[in-house]
Design a protein around this motif. Structure first.
Motif, short mmCIF file in Angstrom:
data_model
loop_
_atom_site.label_atom_id
_atom_site.label_comp_id
_atom_site.label_asym_id
_atom_site.label_seq_id
_atom_site.Cartn_x
_atom_site.Cartn_y
_atom_site.Cartn_z
N LEU A 138 0.83 -1.21 0.00
CA LEU A 138 0.00 0.00 0.00
C LEU A 138 0.86 1.26 0.00
O LEU A 138 0.38 2.34 -0.34
CB LEU A 138 -0.93 -0.02 1.22
CG LEU A 138 -1.83 -1.26 1.32
CD1 LEU A 138 -2.58 -1.29 2.65
CD2 LEU A 138 -2.83 -1.30 0.17
N PHE A 139 2.12 1.12 0.38
CA PHE A 139 3.02 2.27 0.50
C PHE A 139 3.48 2.82 -0.85
O PHE A 139 3.93 3.96 -0.94
CB PHE A 139 4.29 1.89 1.31
CG PHE A 139 5.17 0.93 0.55
CD1 PHE A 139 4.89 -0.43 0.52
CD2 PHE A 139 6.28 1.40 -0.14
CE1 PHE A 139 5.69 -1.30 -0.20
CE2 PHE A 139 7.08 0.52 -0.86
CZ PHE A 139 6.79 -0.83 -0.90
N LEU A 140 3.40 1.98 -1.88
CA LEU A 140 4.04 2.36 -3.15
C LEU A 140 3.05 3.07 -4.07
O LEU A 140 2.11 2.44 -4.56
CB LEU A 140 4.60 1.09 -3.83
CG LEU A 140 5.66 1.29 -4.91
CD1 LEU A 140 6.87 2.04 -4.39
CD2 LEU A 140 6.09 -0.06 -5.48
N GLU B 228 1.32 0.32 -10.98
CA GLU B 228 1.67 -0.98 -11.58
C GLU B 228 2.26 -1.91 -10.53
O GLU B 228 1.88 -3.06 -10.39
CB GLU B 228 2.71 -0.79 -12.70
CG GLU B 228 2.30 0.18 -13.79
CD GLU B 228 1.22 -0.43 -14.67
OE1 GLU B 228 1.33 -1.62 -14.97
OE2 GLU B 228 0.27 0.30 -15.04
N ARG B 229 3.23 -1.36 -9.82
CA ARG B 229 3.94 -2.21 -8.85
C ARG B 229 3.33 -2.18 -7.46
O ARG B 229 3.42 -3.15 -6.71
CB ARG B 229 5.39 -1.74 -8.73
CG ARG B 229 6.20 -1.99 -9.98
CD ARG B 229 7.67 -2.01 -9.65
NE ARG B 229 8.44 -2.58 -10.73
CZ ARG B 229 9.28 -1.91 -11.48
NH1 ARG B 229 9.47 -0.63 -11.26
NH2 ARG B 229 9.94 -2.51 -12.43
N HIS C 271 12.83 0.44 -7.05
CA HIS C 271 11.81 0.94 -7.98
C HIS C 271 12.32 2.20 -8.70
O HIS C 271 12.19 2.34 -9.91
CB HIS C 271 10.53 1.23 -7.21
CG HIS C 271 9.48 1.94 -7.99
ND1 HIS C 271 8.92 1.41 -9.12
CD2 HIS C 271 8.89 3.15 -7.82
CE1 HIS C 271 8.03 2.26 -9.62
NE2 HIS C 271 8.00 3.31 -8.84
N HIS C 272 12.94 3.10 -7.94
CA HIS C 272 13.37 4.38 -8.53
C HIS C 272 14.75 4.32 -9.16
O HIS C 272 15.02 5.03 -10.13
CB HIS C 272 13.36 5.49 -7.47
CG HIS C 272 11.98 5.87 -7.03
ND1 HIS C 272 11.08 6.49 -7.86
CD2 HIS C 272 11.33 5.68 -5.85
CE1 HIS C 272 9.94 6.69 -7.21
NE2 HIS C 272 10.07 6.20 -5.99
N TYR C 273 15.64 3.52 -8.59
CA TYR C 273 17.04 3.59 -9.03
C TYR C 273 17.58 2.29 -9.63
O TYR C 273 18.66 2.28 -10.19
CB TYR C 273 17.94 3.98 -7.84
CG TYR C 273 17.58 5.31 -7.24
CD1 TYR C 273 18.01 6.51 -7.83
CD2 TYR C 273 16.79 5.40 -6.09
CE1 TYR C 273 17.66 7.74 -7.28
CE2 TYR C 273 16.44 6.62 -5.53
CZ TYR C 273 16.87 7.79 -6.13
OH TYR C 273 16.54 8.99 -5.59
N GLN D 148 15.65 -9.19 -10.62
CA GLN D 148 16.30 -10.10 -9.66
C GLN D 148 15.77 -9.91 -8.23
O GLN D 148 15.57 -10.87 -7.51
CB GLN D 148 17.82 -9.87 -9.68
CG GLN D 148 18.55 -10.87 -8.80
CD GLN D 148 20.07 -10.67 -8.83
OE1 GLN D 148 20.57 -9.73 -9.47
NE2 GLN D 148 20.78 -11.53 -8.14
N TRP D 149 15.54 -8.63 -7.83
CA TRP D 149 15.27 -8.39 -6.42
C TRP D 149 13.88 -7.80 -6.14
O TRP D 149 13.20 -8.22 -5.21
CB TRP D 149 16.31 -7.43 -5.83
CG TRP D 149 17.71 -7.95 -5.86
CD1 TRP D 149 18.76 -7.46 -6.58
CD2 TRP D 149 18.24 -9.07 -5.12
NE1 TRP D 149 19.89 -8.18 -6.34
CE2 TRP D 149 19.61 -9.17 -5.44
CE3 TRP D 149 17.70 -9.98 -4.22
CZ2 TRP D 149 20.43 -10.16 -4.90
CZ3 TRP D 149 18.51 -10.96 -3.67
CH2 TRP D 149 19.86 -11.04 -4.02
N LEU D 150 13.51 -6.80 -6.94
CA LEU D 150 12.28 -6.06 -6.60
C LEU D 150 11.04 -6.95 -6.68
O LEU D 150 10.16 -6.89 -5.82
CB LEU D 150 12.14 -4.83 -7.52
CG LEU D 150 10.93 -3.95 -7.26
CD1 LEU D 150 10.91 -3.44 -5.83
CD2 LEU D 150 10.90 -2.74 -8.23
#
Ligand SMILES: Cc1cc2nc3c(=O)[nH]c(=O)nc-3n(C[C@H](O)[C@H](O)[C@H](O)COP(=O)(O)OP(=O)(O)OC[C@H]3O[C@@H](n4cnc5c(N)ncnc54)[C@H](O)[C@@H]3O)c2cc1C
Length: 405
Positions: free
Chosen positions: A63-65, A69-70, A110-112, A120-122
Motif C-alpha cells: 500500500l506504501f508504493l 503498476e507495482r 523501484h526508482h534507481y 532479480q530483487w524487486l
C-alpha cells in the motif's frame, strides 16, 4: 469523512483497520510469548504468515508504493491513514508488506534499479517472498554524518570489491533476508556527496558475515534483528552497482524521505492506541477512593496527548501533501519536523501509559514497553533528532542569510 479520501482509499482503509484490530492485535500475546521462547529456532509465526497471504490475495498489499503498476497506487496522503492504522500494532506493517526497511529498499529498487536489478530483487520483495536490510551505519564512525562512512567499494576490473563493518543493519536476522543494500566509499576525492556508492549484495555471498545481533533494551527484535555485518573482500560483478559510482548520497536522500514520513505515520497510530489504553486503564482501576484517571494530573496528561496527536497528524498529512504535489525535495523541512515530532510523541505517550498501568506497564505481557522502546529508538534511527533540527534550522535561516550576502 472529514478528510477527502477517494472511495477506494476509504474502503481499503476500513479493511486495514479491521484487520489490525480484529486479527493482528489479538495475536500479540502469542507473539510476545514466542519471542521469549528459549527455543530460538522458531522463526515465522504461522498465524502471521497466513494473514500475510490473506492480505496479498485481497489486494491489501504494497500500500506504501504510489506506483499503480507495482504498488497499490495510493498517494502518500492516502497512505498516511493506512500506515497510521498499521502503526497500532508493531506486528501489522509486515502483514501488508509495508514494513521498514523493506519499503525503503523497494523504493530504492523501484526508482534507481535497472530492469535486471528489478527483475532479480524487486519482484521478490514486492511479493513478500524475501526480506532485505540496509547497511549504511558503521560502528567506528559517527554515522549521523554519513560522509564519515569508511567501508569501501573498489573497482577491480569488472568486479566490485567491498570491505568494511556495518551495524544496526535492521532485518539481517530475518530467515527470509536475502538482499543487503550496502553503501560504501568508492572515491576519496571530489565532492563529499559524490564519494559513496550503493551496491546490491546477496546476503549469503562469500565474505558477508553477520557477526552478532544487537539488542534494543534487551530485545533482539526478532524475527528482523539488527546485526553487525562484516564485509570481507566481497567480490561482485559491476552490475551490482546501483545507478553508478558516486550516486550513494543521491539514492540515500531519495530513500530516506518517504521512509521517514512512513515512520511518522505509524508512530501516530501507535500514540492513538497508547492513549486509548491509558484511558481505559485509568477508568477501570481505583486508588485512594478515586479512579486513576482522576488522580495526579492524569486528565491533563490525556488532554495534552490528544492535542499533540492531532497536531502531529495534521503536520504529517501536510507533509504528505507536499511530497505528493511537489516531490520530497520540497518537503525536506516538513519531513524532518514530523520525524522528530512523531517519534517524541510516541515515546511520551508510551511513557505516560506505562505510568498509568503501574507495574503491569513494564511487563512484556503488554506491548507498552515495546512501544516505548520503538519510540525511543526512532529518535535515533534514520537520523538523530538533533540532525533533523539542524536541517529545519538551516532551511529556516536560508532566506535570511541569502539576503545578507
Ligand atoms: C533500532 C535502530 C535501527 C536502525 N536501523 C538501521 C538500518 O537499518 N540501517 C542503518 O544503516 N542504520 C540503522 N540505524 C542506525 C541509525 O541510523 C544511527 O544510529 C543514527 O544515524 C546515528 O548514528 P550513530 O549511532 O553513529 O550516532 P552518532 O553519529 O555517533 O551520534 C551520536 C549523538 O551525537 C549527537 N549529534 C550527532 N550529530 C549532531 C548534530 N549535528 N547536532 C547535535 N548533536 C548531534 C546526537 O545526540 C546523536 O544521537 C538504526 C539504529 C537503531 C537504534
Amino acid at each position: 469523512m472529514l478528510y477527502d479520501l477517494s472511495d477506494r482509499a476509504q474502503q481499503v482503509l476500513a479493511r486495514v483497520q479491521a484487520r489490525v484490530e480484529d486479527a493482528i492485535i489479538p495475536l500479540e500475546p502469542a507473539f510476545a510469548a514466542a519471542m521469549k521462547s528459549p527455543d530460538r529456532s522458531w522463526a515465522l509465526m504461522p498465524e502471521l504468515e497466513a494473514l500475510k497471504h490473506q492480505s496479498q490475495k485481497e489486494g491489501l498489499w504494497n500500500l506504501f508504493l504510489p506506483d499503480p503498476e507495482r504498488g497499490a497506487g495510493f498517494s502518500n496522503y492516502e497512505y498516511a491513514f493506512m500506515a497510521e492504522a498499521m502503526g497500532r500494532s508493531l506486528l501489522a506493517p509486515e502483514v501488508f508488506n509495508c514494513n521498514a526497511p523493506d519499503t525503503g529498499n523497494m523504493e530504492v529498487l523501484h526508482h534507481y534499479g535497472n530492469a535486471e536489478q528489478q527483475a532479480q530483487w524487486l519482484t521478490l520483495l514486492l511479493k513478500g517472498e524475501i526480506r532485505s536490510a540496509f547497511c549504511m551505519t558503521e560502528p567506528d564512525v559517527a554515522s549521523s554524518d554519513a560522509t564519515n562512512m569508511q567501508a569501501t567499494v573498489r573497482l577491480d576490473g569488472n568486479e566490485l570489491v567491498l570491505n568494511g563493518r556495518k551495524w544496526w543493519s535492521t532485518g539481517v536476522a530475518h530467515p527470509n533476508c536475502e538482499l543487503l543494500i550496502f553503501m560504501g566509499r568508492s572515491s576519496d576525492t571530489g565532492h563529499r556527496h559524490r564519494q559513496h556508492s550503493m551496491v546490491l549484495v546477496p546476503k549469503n555471498h562469500p565474505g558477508v558475515r553477520v557477526e552478532r545481533l544487537l539488542s534494543v533494551f534487551g530485545s533482539e527484535h526478532l524475527p528482523y534483528g539488527h546485526g553487525v555485518v562484516e564485509f570481507n573482500q566481497v567480490r561482485l560483478p559491476k552490475t551490482a552497482l546501483l545507478v553508478g559510482e558516486g550516486a550513494g548520497f543521491e539514492i540515500a536522500q531519495g530513500r530516506l524521505g518517504p521512509g521517514r514520513i512512513h515512520h511518522a505515520m505509524r508512530a501516530i497510530g501507535a500514540a492513538e492506541r497508547l492513549l486509548k489504553m491509558m484511558i481505559e486503564r485509568g477508568l477501570e482501576r481505583q486508588a485512594f477512593g478515586k479512579q486513576l484517571i482522576d488522580l495526579g494530573g492524569n486528565r491533563e496528561r490525556i488532554a495534552n496527548h490528544r492535542m499533540a496527536i492531532n497536531q502531529a497528524r495534521l503536520l504529517c498529512l501536510h507533509t504528505a501533501r507536499i511530497i505528493d504535489k511537489h516531490g520530497v525535495r520540497k518537503a525536506l523541512s516538513e519531513v524532518a519536523q514530523i520525524k522528530i515530532v512523531a517519534a517524541n510523541l510516541m515515546q511520551q505517550v508510551a511513557d505516560d501509559a506505562i505510568q498509568m498501568y503501574g507495574g503491569a506497564g513494564v511487563d512484556d505481557a503488554l506491548p507498552l514497553g515495546e512501544f516505548w522502546a520503538a519510540g525511543r529508538v526512532l529518535r535515533l534511527a534514520d537520523g538523530p533528532d538533533e540532525v533533523h533540527r539542524g536541517t529545519i534550522a538551516k532551511l529556516e535561516l536560508k532566506p535570511y542569510l541569502d539576503a545578507r550576502k
